[in-house]
Design an enzyme around this catalytic site. Structure first.
Site, PDB file in Angstrom:
ATOM      1  N   GLY A   1      -3.678   5.168   5.532  1.00 49.09           N
ATOM      2  CA  GLY A   1      -4.115   5.264   4.139  1.00 49.09           C
ATOM      3  C   GLY A   1      -2.917   5.505   3.238  1.00 49.09           C
ATOM      4  O   GLY A   1      -1.903   6.060   3.657  1.00 49.09           O
TER       5      GLY A   1
ATOM      6  N   VAL B   1       4.214   7.549  12.543  1.00 52.10           N
ATOM      7  CA  VAL B   1       3.245   7.919  13.580  1.00 52.10           C
ATOM      8  C   VAL B   1       2.301   8.968  13.000  1.00 52.10           C
ATOM      9  O   VAL B   1       2.743  10.022  12.545  1.00 52.10           O
ATOM     10  CB  VAL B   1       3.943   8.494  14.835  1.00 52.10           C
ATOM     11  CG1 VAL B   1       2.911   8.766  15.930  1.00 52.10           C
ATOM     12  CG2 VAL B   1       5.036   7.574  15.338  1.00 52.10           C
TER      13      VAL B   1
ATOM     14  N   THR C   1       0.831  -1.214   0.000  1.00 49.09           N
ATOM     15  CA  THR C   1       0.000   0.000   0.000  1.00 49.09           C
ATOM     16  C   THR C   1       0.866   1.265   0.000  1.00 49.09           C
ATOM     17  O   THR C   1       0.717   2.143  -0.865  1.00 49.09           O
ATOM     18  CB  THR C   1      -0.915   0.001   1.250  1.00 49.09           C
ATOM     19  OG1 THR C   1      -1.658  -1.210   1.250  1.00 49.09           O
ATOM     20  CG2 THR C   1      -1.863   1.177   1.242  1.00 49.09           C
ATOM     21  N   VAL C   2       1.788   1.380   0.956  1.00 45.74           N
ATOM     22  CA  VAL C   2       2.548   2.629   1.089  1.00 45.74           C
ATOM     23  C   VAL C   2       3.591   2.758  -0.025  1.00 45.74           C
ATOM     24  O   VAL C   2       3.748   3.834  -0.629  1.00 45.74           O
ATOM     25  CB  VAL C   2       3.217   2.731   2.484  1.00 45.74           C
ATOM     26  CG1 VAL C   2       3.972   4.057   2.622  1.00 45.74           C
ATOM     27  CG2 VAL C   2       2.168   2.623   3.587  1.00 45.74           C
TER      28      VAL C   2
ATOM     29  N   GLU D   1      -3.444  -3.071   9.331  1.00 47.27           N
ATOM     30  CA  GLU D   1      -2.206  -3.836   9.144  1.00 47.27           C
ATOM     31  C   GLU D   1      -2.545  -5.177   8.491  1.00 47.27           C
ATOM     32  O   GLU D   1      -3.692  -5.632   8.550  1.00 47.27           O
ATOM     33  CB  GLU D   1      -1.556  -4.115  10.498  1.00 47.27           C
ATOM     34  CG  GLU D   1      -1.184  -2.874  11.282  1.00 47.27           C
ATOM     35  CD  GLU D   1      -0.200  -1.988  10.537  1.00 47.27           C
ATOM     36  OE1 GLU D   1       0.865  -2.473  10.158  1.00 47.27           O
ATOM     37  OE2 GLU D   1      -0.505  -0.808  10.321  1.00 47.27           O
TER      38      GLU D   1
ATOM     39  N   LYS E   1       6.428   1.210  11.921  1.00 48.54           N
ATOM     40  CA  LYS E   1       6.380   1.532  13.349  1.00 48.54           C
ATOM     41  C   LYS E   1       6.995   0.438  14.210  1.00 48.54           C
ATOM     42  O   LYS E   1       7.696   0.720  15.177  1.00 48.54           O
ATOM     43  CB  LYS E   1       4.923   1.680  13.821  1.00 48.54           C
ATOM     44  CG  LYS E   1       4.104   2.658  13.151  1.00 48.54           C
ATOM     45  CD  LYS E   1       3.323   2.284  11.931  1.00 48.54           C
ATOM     46  CE  LYS E   1       2.673   0.969  11.743  1.00 48.54           C
ATOM     47  NZ  LYS E   1       1.371   0.974  11.107  1.00 48.54           N
TER      48      LYS E   1
ATOM     49  N   LYS F   1       3.639   3.347  18.337  1.00 45.22           N
ATOM     50  CA  LYS F   1       3.675   4.782  17.996  1.00 45.22           C
ATOM     51  C   LYS F   1       3.905   5.640  19.243  1.00 45.22           C
ATOM     52  O   LYS F   1       4.579   6.667  19.170  1.00 45.22           O
ATOM     53  CB  LYS F   1       2.373   5.169  17.293  1.00 45.22           C
ATOM     54  CG  LYS F   1       2.245   4.532  15.910  1.00 45.22           C
ATOM     55  CD  LYS F   1       0.832   4.642  15.371  1.00 45.22           C
ATOM     56  CE  LYS F   1       0.708   4.115  13.952  1.00 45.22           C
ATOM     57  NZ  LYS F   1      -0.674   4.020  13.489  1.00 45.22           N
TER      58      LYS F   1
ATOM     59  N   GLU G   1       8.859  10.147   9.679  1.00 44.25           N
ATOM     60  CA  GLU G   1       7.641  10.950   9.907  1.00 44.25           C
ATOM     61  C   GLU G   1       6.356  10.135   9.726  1.00 44.25           C
ATOM     62  O   GLU G   1       5.398  10.260  10.487  1.00 44.25           O
ATOM     63  CB  GLU G   1       7.634  12.140   8.929  1.00 44.25           C
ATOM     64  CG  GLU G   1       6.433  13.049   9.045  1.00 44.25           C
ATOM     65  CD  GLU G   1       6.300  13.682  10.429  1.00 44.25           C
ATOM     66  OE1 GLU G   1       7.107  14.562  10.747  1.00 44.25           O
ATOM     67  OE2 GLU G   1       5.398  13.267  11.175  1.00 44.25           O
TER      68      GLU G   1
END
Ligand code: HSE
Length: 405
Positions: free
Chosen positions: A290, A119, A10-11, A177, A92, A192, A116
């Site tokens: 997201g 969290v 996803t990321v 997750e 994380k 986090k 960045e």
């Protein structure tokens, strides 16, 4: 600037998409490699399954780790730093566990280690916290740190849907997750909050330190209705207070006044607050989970490296100490059992299906609740702080003071 993205879920996909849609600021970013798992088809020219090829390539400036999990992410990050590449990660779990090691190895190799996006998703929380710390001691961190659990609590109440149905939606939207138990059981918030506490107090606290963590797995729609009758909304909060060189720490469902900002934080949004001695209260709100919000925060870190914007340094030697039981709160427990003997040392009131227990130290509460759960696996608890109660001073409505399902 040449970038390698480790992981194309996803990321990772979001980072690639934003870089490809270059603007004036991001036009010099170039994705040279995408690391994919062995035996996966290499469907794009940037794809490789060979981490050594990436870390040994002198033209790679920045490695973005978005594989998730502990290993091999931990070893890949160390390897990239040791090859003098700056590392940015959204992971994380691995940062919370190895923050001190990554920071030291980055310093030894004159590389940057930025996180960045780990969290608060797209919220500039780490940047905001570091900025506050340039001037202030931060003595309180509290907030909604998990988009999935917030989405579940919000949507269950608004759409009258079951926990499982709403969780499925959160997975489809790319918030949860791979194993959503981290979201539901509070461990994602714990990671986090550890990262935030590491920064705020310049000391290393490990998520393996048996911290008080209680999630929302056992909440029911009826609980939400019962709390709603008292003008309360339940939110999963991470909390830490600092006094005189000591800090405490907890992750727990918390009843918030319906008028509070926390209660009105919708969907996948996070709301994270700090208190500093000169700045006072600061609150940061935005999409905490997201694809694109999280990728946005990754790219902010890449641009900081490109533009040589240094972040706050830390050595984790403040000597501040984690002490459980500094915080105290009233709690509400829903259990099928009569739990009064377990809480014999405390004042307990029964309200319909719920017990209200007064003034319990937080660490102690979590230990006693573990005993309750051994006998009643469906029991639920929430902290009931004074701030939430004060708003509910309307004596005209008795029913609002009665918890019942
Ligand atoms: N699963 C996480 C959440 C993703 O829901 O907040 C962002 O860290």
């Amino acid at each position: 600037m040449n970038i390698a993205i480790l992981g194309f879920g996803t990321v990772g996909t979001g980072v690639y998409k934003i870089i490809k849609k270059a603007n004036r600021q991001t036009k010099d970013l170039h994705v040279k490699y995408i690391l994919i798992r062995k035996n996966k088809p290499e469907t794009m020219p940037e794809m490789t399954d060979n981490i050594d090829q990436i870390v040994k390539d002198d033209s790679v400036d920045v490695v973005v780790e978005v594989i998730g999990g502990i290993e091999p992410a931990h070893q890949y990050i160390l390897s990239a730093l040791r090859h003098k590449k700056s590392v940015i990660t959204a992971n994380k779990a691995v940062i919370a566990k190895y923050m001190d090691e990554f920071t030291n190895v980055a310093r030894e190799n004159n590389a940057k280690f930025y996180f960045e996006s780990s969290v608060g998703g797209g919220i500039p929380w780490i940047q905001g916290l570091e900025r506050a710390l340039r001037i202030d001691d931060v003595d309180k961190i509290q907030g909604i740190f998990n988009g999935t659990s917030n989405y579940i609590l919000d949507r269950m109440k608004k759409d009258k849907k079951s926990f499982d149905e709403v969780l499925l939606n959160a997975q489809q939207l790319g918030y949860a997750e791979a194993d959503p138990s981290a979201d539901i059981d509070g461990y994602d918030v714990a990671n986090k909050l550890c990262i935030s506490a590491d920064i705020a107090y310049n000391t290393f606290i490990s998520p393996d330190d048996n911290l008080p963590v209680f999630g929302i797995r056992n909440i029911s729609y009826e609980d939400l209705v019962a709390f709603g009758k008292k003008n309360l909304t339940v939110k999963l909060l991470g909390k830490s207070d600092f006094h005189d060189g000591k800090f405490d720490y907890a992750v727990e469902p918390t009843l918030c006044a319906a008028t509070s900002m926390e209660a009105n934080t919708p969907d996948n949004f996070n709301l994270i607050s700090l208190h500093g001695n000169t700045v006072g209260d600061l609150k940061f709100m935005g999409q905490g989970a997201g694809q694109l919000p999280t990728a946005n925060a990754v790219i902010q870190d890449i641009l900081d490296i490109l533009q040589n914007k240094a972040h706050l340094e830390r050595d984790f030697n403040s000597g501040f100490e984690y002490v459980p039981n500094l915080m105290k709160s009233d709690y509400v427990v829903r259990s099928e059992m009569d739990i009064r003997n377990i809480f014999a040392e405390y004042q307990v009131e029964m309200h319909g299906d719920y017990f209200e227990i007064k003034d319990v130290p937080t660490g102690e509460m979590h230990q006693l609740m573990a005993i309750v759960l051994k006998q009643d696996g469906q029991a639920f608890m929430a902290s009931y702080p004074k701030e939430a109660r004060e708003v509910d001073s309307d004596e005209s409505s008795e029913v609002r003071w009665e918890f019942s399902r």
